[in-house]
Design a protein around this motif. Structure first.
Motif, PDB file in Angstrom:
ATOM      1  N   HIS A   1       0.858  -1.190   0.000  1.00  0.00           N
ATOM      2  CA  HIS A   1       0.000   0.000   0.000  1.00  0.00           C
ATOM      3  C   HIS A   1       0.889   1.233   0.000  1.00  0.00           C
ATOM      4  N   PHE A   2       1.364   1.560  -1.187  1.00  0.00           N
ATOM      5  CA  PHE A   2       2.267   2.704  -1.353  1.00  0.00           C
ATOM      6  C   PHE A   2       1.652   3.657  -2.356  1.00  0.00           C
TER       7      PHE A   2
ATOM      8  N   ASP B   1      -4.692  -6.158   4.257  1.00  0.00           N
ATOM      9  CA  ASP B   1      -3.603  -5.201   4.401  1.00  0.00           C
ATOM     10  C   ASP B   1      -4.063  -4.152   5.420  1.00  0.00           C
ATOM     11  N   PRO B   2      -3.779  -4.330   6.686  1.00  0.00           N
ATOM     12  CA  PRO B   2      -4.406  -3.473   7.717  1.00  0.00           C
ATOM     13  C   PRO B   2      -4.024  -1.987   7.626  1.00  0.00           C
ATOM     14  N   THR B   3      -2.847  -1.675   7.090  1.00  0.00           N
ATOM     15  CA  THR B   3      -2.315  -0.296   7.077  1.00  0.00           C
ATOM     16  C   THR B   3      -2.537   0.400   8.429  1.00  0.00           C
ATOM     17  N   LEU B   4      -2.106  -0.264   9.485  1.00  0.00           N
ATOM     18  CA  LEU B   4      -2.292   0.290  10.837  1.00  0.00           C
ATOM     19  C   LEU B   4      -1.584   1.634  11.012  1.00  0.00           C
ATOM     20  N   ALA B   5      -0.424   1.768  10.384  1.00  0.00           N
ATOM     21  CA  ALA B   5       0.398   2.959  10.655  1.00  0.00           C
ATOM     22  C   ALA B   5      -0.328   4.251  10.287  1.00  0.00           C
ATOM     23  N   VAL B   6      -1.186   4.191   9.260  1.00  0.00           N
ATOM     24  CA  VAL B   6      -1.848   5.438   8.871  1.00  0.00           C
ATOM     25  C   VAL B   6      -2.969   5.797   9.852  1.00  0.00           C
ATOM     26  N   PHE B   7      -3.438   4.795  10.601  1.00  0.00           N
ATOM     27  CA  PHE B   7      -4.518   5.044  11.574  1.00  0.00           C
ATOM     28  C   PHE B   7      -3.990   5.281  12.987  1.00  0.00           C
TER      29      PHE B   7
ATOM     30  N   ARG C   1      10.112  10.060   6.981  1.00  0.00           N
ATOM     31  CA  ARG C   1       9.972   9.890   5.516  1.00  0.00           C
ATOM     32  C   ARG C   1      10.596   8.563   5.062  1.00  0.00           C
ATOM     33  N   GLY C   2       9.813   7.782   4.346  1.00  0.00           N
ATOM     34  CA  GLY C   2      10.313   6.505   3.818  1.00  0.00           C
ATOM     35  C   GLY C   2      10.314   5.380   4.829  1.00  0.00           C
ATOM     36  N   GLU C   3       9.776   5.648   6.035  1.00  0.00           N
ATOM     37  CA  GLU C   3       9.862   4.664   7.113  1.00  0.00           C
ATOM     38  C   GLU C   3       8.510   4.043   7.485  1.00  0.00           C
ATOM     39  N   ALA C   4       7.472   4.352   6.711  1.00  0.00           N
ATOM     40  CA  ALA C   4       6.135   3.832   7.047  1.00  0.00           C
ATOM     41  C   ALA C   4       6.100   2.298   7.092  1.00  0.00           C
ATOM     42  N   PRO C   5       6.759   1.602   6.151  1.00  0.00           N
ATOM     43  CA  PRO C   5       6.710   0.124   6.233  1.00  0.00           C
ATOM     44  C   PRO C   5       7.342  -0.413   7.523  1.00  0.00           C
ATOM     45  N   TRP C   6       8.401   0.235   7.989  1.00  0.00           N
ATOM     46  CA  TRP C   6       9.021  -0.193   9.257  1.00  0.00           C
ATOM     47  C   TRP C   6       8.022  -0.023  10.401  1.00  0.00           C
TER      48      TRP C   6
ATOM     49  N   GLY D   1       1.373  -3.130   4.468  1.00  0.00           N
ATOM     50  CA  GLY D   1       1.213  -1.936   3.634  1.00  0.00           C
ATOM     51  C   GLY D   1       1.575  -0.717   4.462  1.00  0.00           C
ATOM     52  N   GLY D   2       2.536   0.064   4.005  1.00  0.00           N
ATOM     53  CA  GLY D   2       3.042   1.173   4.828  1.00  0.00           C
ATOM     54  C   GLY D   2       2.183   2.433   4.746  1.00  0.00           C
ATOM     55  N   HIS D   3       1.573   2.652   3.588  1.00  0.00           N
ATOM     56  CA  HIS D   3       0.767   3.840   3.338  1.00  0.00           C
ATOM     57  C   HIS D   3       1.572   5.127   3.259  1.00  0.00           C
TER      58      HIS D   3
END
Ligand SMILES: [Zn+2]
Length: 434
Positions: free
Chosen positions: A92-93, A290-296, A349-354, A339-341
């Motif tokens: 999820h990029f 793909d939960p994409t938790l980081a964006v929430f 920056r660039g670290e969402a997947p981590w 999915g990092g979002h």
């Protein structure tokens, strides 16, 4: 020099035959990565003293150093004390107008990504940069624009289908233009969504969706392969009267979901009869999620600007429930991926997947399970589980060398020292500042 570069620069003076000879003479000898801890992406126990043999763009052998033979004359790289994992796959990029972000993520170990809803035109610049630098990656997977209903949530990234026939035409067009998955957006009516799933099945590609106000049970039952965002399950957890109120609020105004989804989750119970009915479908159909938790992610002690303390508390409670659900559905049969979002509240920056991997572990996944979500399971959702996402013989040599051991602490995915795509090292320094 790669063949591609040679063709681009020699203006027809050197013939293809000449290039072939040059390439043959420079045929790469095998590369052996030795003595690293090997995490192969399948979820199996790490091999403490591992060996990976690479020839050209492929892994030809991987296993314990003691029992995996190294071809004579190989180039040897001693990685004692390091850990090697497969290249991470971000499902999820959003490229938006920032192609450099994809290269920054590459330097962080993300060797493949899927953009779940974008016009092909948006990838032209990234593809140009990749070609100009002779880069073997990142591997780019696209879906074409979202297929949404009228009054789309993101007009600029969508095509609008007013009926099933229009949905079919949009779906066929996106596939013809190279989409390797299609994405349904939540204003698309059920009948049209079913048609998009049909088109995906006909072309043997996965169909994914942001549901939110579409019923997950119905769609998964209808054959939907994957789901973006844990919030796609919100209305599946609560009584119908509450689900319908949320649905109508979002239909009136797309922005109603911003706070509304947190309230829905804060009030939801994971053992409600509605949730049980959802789990039954998950067990039967095993969709990718793909939960994409980081964006929430929300933190009560660090509320976003303009958010009151009460609302911040409610959102934090809602987010906790989202994490619990991400873990619960994996136990009920969903195949959870990473999915990092792209841009998220609590990652650089660039670290969402981590951050996403860390949040999976916060949710109850083991570090190895989180790595599997971001590698072999993610490759499965790309329908590439035979050659991507795992460090085994025959697979693409996409890998990351880490200083620390992520099986002990997932945050070690941040300690990237080297990145390889298709058997070639990436110049990390060049892209780390992108
Ligand atoms: Zn998104």
């Amino acid at each position: 020099m790669t063949i591609r570069k040679a063709r681009a620069t020699v203006c027809g003076v050197i013939t293809l035959a000449t290039i072939a000879v040059v390439t043959a003479r420079q045929a790469p000898k095998s590369l052996v990565l030795d003595h690293a801890r090997l995490i192969d992406g399948t979820g199996g126990a790490p091999i403490d003293d591992g060996r990976i043999v690479i020839s050209g763009d492929r892994v030809t052998a991987a296993g314990p150093a003691a029992t995996t033979s190294a071809p004579s004359g190989s180039e040897l790289v001693d990685l004692t004390g390091k850990t090697v994992i497969p290249g991470l796959i971000d499902l999820h990029f959003h490229i938006e107008n920032d192609p450099r972000m994809a290269l920054r993520q590459l330097s962080n170990g993300i060797t493949s990504f899927r953009d779940p809803g974008q016009w092909n035109e948006k990838f032209v610049e990234l593809r140009r940069m990749v070609a100009a630098d002779g880069l073997p990656g990142p591997r780019i997977f696209t879906t074409g624009p979202h297929i949404d209903g009228e009054t789309p949530a993101y007009p600029a990234d969508s095509v609008v289908a007013r009926d099933p026939e229009e949905a079919r035409r949009h779906a066929e067009t996106s596939v013809a233009q190279g989409a390797t998955a299609l994405k349904i957006y939540f204003r698309l009516p059920f009948a049209s969504a079913k048609v998009v799933i049909e088109v995906c099945n006909a072309h043997r590609i996965p169909c994914t969706a942001h549901l939110e106000i579409l019923d997950a049970r119905e769609l998964i039952d209808a054959g939907l392969h994957g789901i973006e965002h844990i919030t796609s399950f919100g209305i599946s957890l609560v009584p119908r009267v509450q689900a319908e109120a949320y649905r109508q609020a979002v239909l009136r105004n797309n922005d109603a979901r911003r706070d509304g989804r947190y309230r829905l989750f804060a009030e939801a119970r994971l053992d409600s009869s509605e949730a049980m009915a959802l789990y039954a479908v998950l067990r039967q159909r095993r969709p990718w999620v793909d939960p994409t938790l980081a964006v929430f992610e929300r933190r009560a002690d660090k509320p976003a600007e303009g958010v009151t303390a009460d609302t911040a508390q409610m959102m934090t409670a809602g987010f906790e429930r989202m994490k619990q659900l991400a873990h619960r559905i994996s136990r009920e049969g969903a195949r959870v991926v990473m999915g990092g979002h792209t841009e998220v509240p609590f990652a650089g920056r660039g670290e969402a997947p981590w951050r996403e991997l860390e949040l999976l572990v916060d949710s109850g996944f083991t570090p190895l399970e989180a790595i599997t979500a971001g590698t072999s399971t993610a490759a499965g959702f790309l329908y590439r589980d035979k050659d991507l996402g795992s460090l085994r013989a025959g697979f693409q040599a996409d890998l990351v060398v880490l200083r620390d051991n992520p099986a002990a602490s997932i945050s070690a995915v941040r300690t990237v020292e080297r990145v390889m795509v298709a058997g070639r090292w990436v110049d990390r320094k060049k892209y780390a500042g992108y």
